[in-house]
Design an enzyme around this catalytic site. Structure first.
Site, PDB file in Angstrom:
ATOM      1  N   CYS A 163      58.412  40.603 -22.993  1.00  0.00           N
ATOM      2  CA  CYS A 163      57.642  41.630 -23.700  1.00  0.00           C
ATOM      3  C   CYS A 163      56.402  42.033 -22.915  1.00  0.00           C
ATOM      4  O   CYS A 163      55.390  41.329 -22.938  1.00  0.00           O
ATOM      5  CB  CYS A 163      57.265  41.096 -25.087  1.00  0.00           C
ATOM      6  SG  CYS A 163      56.265  42.240 -26.030  1.00  0.00           S
ATOM      7  N   CYS A 184      53.281  42.606 -24.994  1.00  0.00           N
ATOM      8  CA  CYS A 184      52.635  41.375 -25.469  1.00  0.00           C
ATOM      9  C   CYS A 184      51.895  40.665 -24.327  1.00  0.00           C
ATOM     10  O   CYS A 184      50.796  40.152 -24.513  1.00  0.00           O
ATOM     11  CB  CYS A 184      53.663  40.377 -26.007  1.00  0.00           C
ATOM     12  SG  CYS A 184      54.919  41.078 -27.053  1.00  0.00           S
ATOM     13  N   ASP A 185      52.508  40.600 -23.154  1.00  0.00           N
ATOM     14  CA  ASP A 185      52.018  39.701 -22.100  1.00  0.00           C
ATOM     15  C   ASP A 185      51.506  40.398 -20.844  1.00  0.00           C
ATOM     16  O   ASP A 185      50.965  39.730 -19.958  1.00  0.00           O
ATOM     17  CB  ASP A 185      53.147  38.725 -21.695  1.00  0.00           C
ATOM     18  CG  ASP A 185      53.608  37.879 -22.868  1.00  0.00           C
ATOM     19  OD1 ASP A 185      52.755  37.548 -23.718  1.00  0.00           O
ATOM     20  OD2 ASP A 185      54.808  37.557 -22.948  1.00  0.00           O
TER      21      ASP A 185
END
Ligand code: NAP
Length: 309
Positions: free
Chosen positions: A136, A139-140
Site C-alpha cells: 500500500c 499507507c507506507d
C-alpha cells in the site's frame, strides 16, 4: 441474540455501503458489519478517484467512502465496526458471529467482503513485510523519502502506486514480467511520462534480500532466464487482488479462483437468502462504480426475497 434481523450486510466499501443505502431505504433496517480494520474497503487506501461519475474534479477515496457511509446511516442502517468471524448460512435463519463474540440472526445475508492484496508468494516477501515490503503506497509511501523503491505489477494499481510514490522516493523502478502493460492507456501514459519512474521489462522478482530490513531484490529475466541482484530500499507489490471468501469456503459455490458464483444477472448465490456483490463476485470489472452497482442489485434481490417470505 434472539432478535431475527431482515438482512445483515457483511463488508463495507462501495458494494456494502450501496447495499446498505438501498436496504435501509426499503425499511429493512439492515445491520452492516464494516470490518474492524478494513472498514470502507480498498478505496480507503487510494488517493484521488477520477472516474466515479458525479465528481468532475475527482474525489479522494476515503472521502467517497465516508459519504456513502453517512448516506447509509442517514436512512437507518446500523453500522458495526467489527468483523464477522463465522457464518452459518445454509438454514432458513442465518447465524453470524462477530469478533466480539456476539451472534446475529438474519433472514437474508449480503456478502460484500471484497478482495485482499495478492502476494508474489515468496518466503522473504512475507518475512520482510513492514520492513521494506508493502502492498500500500498510500499507507507506507511516506517512509521512503529520498529512497529508491521497486514496484511490481503492470496494471492500473501499479501505475497509480508508482506515480504516488514519486512524491516521496528519489527513484521508482517499475518491474513487470512482460514487455507491455495491462494498465489503461491514460494511467500507463502518465507513469511513462513521469521522469522519476524507470521501467524494468520482462523481469520477475524471485527473492527479497535483507536480514532485518530489505536491502534489495533478486531478479530473473523472463526472456533469457538470467538472474541478477539489485539494491532497493523498498518493494511495493501491486499485482492484483484475491477475493476474500475464506469464511465461506465449503458453504457457498465458488469458482476455481475463489470468487462467489452468482446466478446470471443477479446477486443470488446457490444458498437461498444469501446474496453476494462487489469484488467478491467480480473477476472482470473491479471498479468502484461496478461494485456499487452490484451492491444495489444485492439489496434489491434481498428485498424481493424477503417480501416473498
Ligand atoms: P490487474 O489489472 O489484474 O493487474 C495485475 C498486474 O500484476 C498485471 O500486470 C499482471 O501481469 C501482474 N501480476 C499478476 N500476478 C503477478 C505475479 N505473481 N508476479 C508478477 N506480476 C504479476 O490488477 P490491478 O492493477 O490491481 O487492477 C485491478 C482492477 O482495478 C482493474 O480493473 C483496474 O482497471 C482497476 N483499477 C483502476 C484504477 C483507476 O482507474 N484509478 C486504479 C487501480 C485499479 P500480466 O499483465 O502479465 O498479467
Amino acid at each position: 441474540m434472539s432478535e431475527i434481523h431482515n438482512v445483515v450486510i457483511v463488508g463495507s466499501g462501495p458494494a456494502g455501503y450501496t447495499a446498505a443505502v438501498y436496504a435501509a431505504r426499503a425499511q429493512l433496517n439492515p445491520i452492516v458489519y464494516e470490518g474492524s480494520i478494513t472498514a470502507g474497503g480498498a478505496l480507503m487506501n487510494t488517493t484521488e478517484v477520477e472516474n466515479f461519475p458525479g465528481f468532475p474534479e475527482g474525489v479522494m477515496g476515503p472521502d467517497l467512502m465516508d459519504a456513502m457511509r453517512k448516506q447509509a446511516e442517514k436512512f437507518g442502517a446500523k453500522l458495526i465496526t467489527d468483523d464477522i468471524v463465522e457464518m452459518k448460512l445454509d438454514g432458513e435463519i442465518k447465524v453470524l458471529t462477530d469478533g466480539s463474540g456476539n451472534t446475529m440472526k438474519a433472514k437474508a445475508v449480503i456478502l460484500a467482503t471484497g478482495s485482499a492484496y495478492k502476494e508474489i508468494g515468496l518466503t522473504n516477501e512475507k518475512r520482510l513485510s513492514g520492513r521494506g515490503v508493502s502492498w500500500c503506497a498510500t499507507c507506507d509511501g511516506f517512509f521512503f523519502r529520498e529512497k529508491v523503491v521497486a514496484i511490481v505489477g503492470g496494471g492500473d494499481s501499479a501505475m497509480e502506486e508508482a506515480n504516488f510514490l514519486t512524491r516521496f522516493a528519489s527513484k521508482v523502478v517499475l518491474i513487470h514480467r512482460r514487455d507491455s502493460l495491462r494498465a489503461s492507456k491514460i494511467m500507463a501514459d502518465r507513469a511513462m511520462a513521469n521522469p522519476k519512474i524507470e521501467f524494468l521489462w520482462n523481469t520477475e522478482v524471485i527473492d527479497v534480500l535483507g536480514a532485518d530490513q530489505m536491502t534489495g531484490l533478486k531478479l530473473k529475466n523472463t526472456v533469457d532466464g538470467t538472474e541478477s541482484e539489485q539494491d532497493f530500499d523498498g518493494l511495493f507489490v501491486a499485482i492484483g487482488h484475491v477475493p476474500r471468501s475464506e469464511l465461506i469456503v465449503g458453504q457457498i459455490d465458488l469458482d476455481a479462483e475463489g470468487y462467489v458464483k452468482v446466478q446470471g444477472r443477479s446477486s443470488k448465490t446457490n444458498l437461498t437468502g444469501v446474496f453476494a456483490c462487489g469484488d467478491l463476485v467480480d473477476h472482470t470489472y473491479r471498479q468502484a462504480i461496478t461494485a456499487a452497482g452490484t451492491g444495489c442489485e444485492a439489496a434489491l434481490d434481498a428485498e424481493r426475497f424477503l417480501s416473498g417470505h
